[in-house]
Design a protein around this motif. Sequence first.
Motif, PDB file in Angstrom:
ATOM      1  N   ILE A  51     -10.275  -7.781   0.223  1.00  0.00           N
ATOM      2  CA  ILE A  51      -9.053  -8.174  -0.484  1.00  0.00           C
ATOM      3  C   ILE A  51      -8.069  -8.825   0.483  1.00  0.00           C
ATOM      4  O   ILE A  51      -7.440  -9.832   0.158  1.00  0.00           O
ATOM      5  CB  ILE A  51      -8.418  -6.964  -1.188  1.00  0.00           C
ATOM      6  CG1 ILE A  51      -9.330  -6.487  -2.319  1.00  0.00           C
ATOM      7  CG2 ILE A  51      -7.038  -7.298  -1.733  1.00  0.00           C
ATOM      8  CD1 ILE A  51      -8.874  -5.218  -2.991  1.00  0.00           C
ATOM      9  N   GLU A 104       0.831  -1.201   0.000  1.00  0.00           N
ATOM     10  CA  GLU A 104       0.000   0.000   0.000  1.00  0.00           C
ATOM     11  C   GLU A 104       0.871   1.259   0.000  1.00  0.00           C
ATOM     12  O   GLU A 104       0.603   2.214  -0.740  1.00  0.00           O
ATOM     13  CB  GLU A 104      -0.910  -0.012   1.228  1.00  0.00           C
ATOM     14  CG  GLU A 104      -1.810   1.194   1.329  1.00  0.00           C
ATOM     15  CD  GLU A 104      -2.638   1.189   2.587  1.00  0.00           C
ATOM     16  OE1 GLU A 104      -3.643   1.911   2.606  1.00  0.00           O
ATOM     17  OE2 GLU A 104      -2.279   0.481   3.542  1.00  0.00           O
ATOM     18  N   ILE A 117      -9.236 -12.389   1.179  1.00  0.00           N
ATOM     19  CA  ILE A 117      -8.977 -13.275   0.032  1.00  0.00           C
ATOM     20  C   ILE A 117      -7.493 -13.643  -0.030  1.00  0.00           C
ATOM     21  O   ILE A 117      -7.139 -14.810  -0.243  1.00  0.00           O
ATOM     22  CB  ILE A 117      -9.444 -12.610  -1.283  1.00  0.00           C
ATOM     23  CG1 ILE A 117     -10.975 -12.562  -1.304  1.00  0.00           C
ATOM     24  CG2 ILE A 117      -8.913 -13.354  -2.497  1.00  0.00           C
ATOM     25  CD1 ILE A 117     -11.555 -11.740  -2.433  1.00  0.00           C
ATOM     26  N   ILE A 118      -6.618 -12.657   0.181  1.00  0.00           N
ATOM     27  CA  ILE A 118      -5.181 -12.937   0.178  1.00  0.00           C
ATOM     28  C   ILE A 118      -4.818 -13.879   1.314  1.00  0.00           C
ATOM     29  O   ILE A 118      -4.021 -14.808   1.140  1.00  0.00           O
ATOM     30  CB  ILE A 118      -4.374 -11.621   0.246  1.00  0.00           C
ATOM     31  CG1 ILE A 118      -4.533 -10.869  -1.072  1.00  0.00           C
ATOM     32  CG2 ILE A 118      -2.909 -11.885   0.550  1.00  0.00           C
ATOM     33  CD1 ILE A 118      -3.959  -9.483  -1.082  1.00  0.00           C
ATOM     34  N   PHE A 154      -6.138  -0.943   1.987  1.00  0.00           N
ATOM     35  CA  PHE A 154      -6.593  -2.167   1.332  1.00  0.00           C
ATOM     36  C   PHE A 154      -7.910  -2.620   1.920  1.00  0.00           C
ATOM     37  O   PHE A 154      -8.020  -2.807   3.131  1.00  0.00           O
ATOM     38  CB  PHE A 154      -5.564  -3.286   1.490  1.00  0.00           C
ATOM     39  CG  PHE A 154      -4.558  -3.308   0.402  1.00  0.00           C
ATOM     40  CD1 PHE A 154      -4.896  -3.743  -0.854  1.00  0.00           C
ATOM     41  CD2 PHE A 154      -3.272  -2.876   0.635  1.00  0.00           C
ATOM     42  CE1 PHE A 154      -3.968  -3.767  -1.869  1.00  0.00           C
ATOM     43  CE2 PHE A 154      -2.338  -2.883  -0.369  1.00  0.00           C
ATOM     44  CZ  PHE A 154      -2.679  -3.319  -1.626  1.00  0.00           C
TER      45      PHE A 154
END
Length: 179
Positions: free
Chosen positions: A94, A74, A97-98, A90
């Motif tokens: 997201i 970021e 999911i990461i 972020f």
Amino acid sequence: MNILHGDISYRIPNYRHRRKYILYRFRNFNVLQRLKHKSTNAPILSVEYAGFGSRVIAALIDITLVFGVLYLLEKILIAFNIIAVDAIPFPFGIAVIIWILYNSLFESSFYQATIGKLVLRVKVIDLYGKRISFWNAFGRCISTIFSLLPFGFGVWYITTDSKKQAWHDLIAGTYVIKK
């Protein structure tokens, strides 16, 4: 009602008898026993199961690593003006999911462990002592939600279970063992 088939007589219970049998069979069958039924046919493994402390420390190492990388990414994106400074960091989706992909890919890899688990010499195996598949690791990671939601009781279950399994381990049919 009996049916004669060749030389053998079979008794076929009527509906009422079947219903009583089913009620008798499942009367004292709670949710954790249902989850544990998978391991009844699995062989007894002679391994040392990883305890609560080592698993929590491994998770903290992984959280620090993954979210540290996301934070640096970021800052790099802000430095090159790819995203605005006042933009939302972020998004939570997201990051989740990461996190799920990180756990799923590493636990189903050759090493059978995330980086935090590798540092503490701990790995994830299935009920037969083999490496788990990506989809099994993915399901294990998703089912961690069920372990964490009710005040973390599913994770605390590690301290009471003889094989040191959390609820998500019971759901996925996995063990976390020391190497």
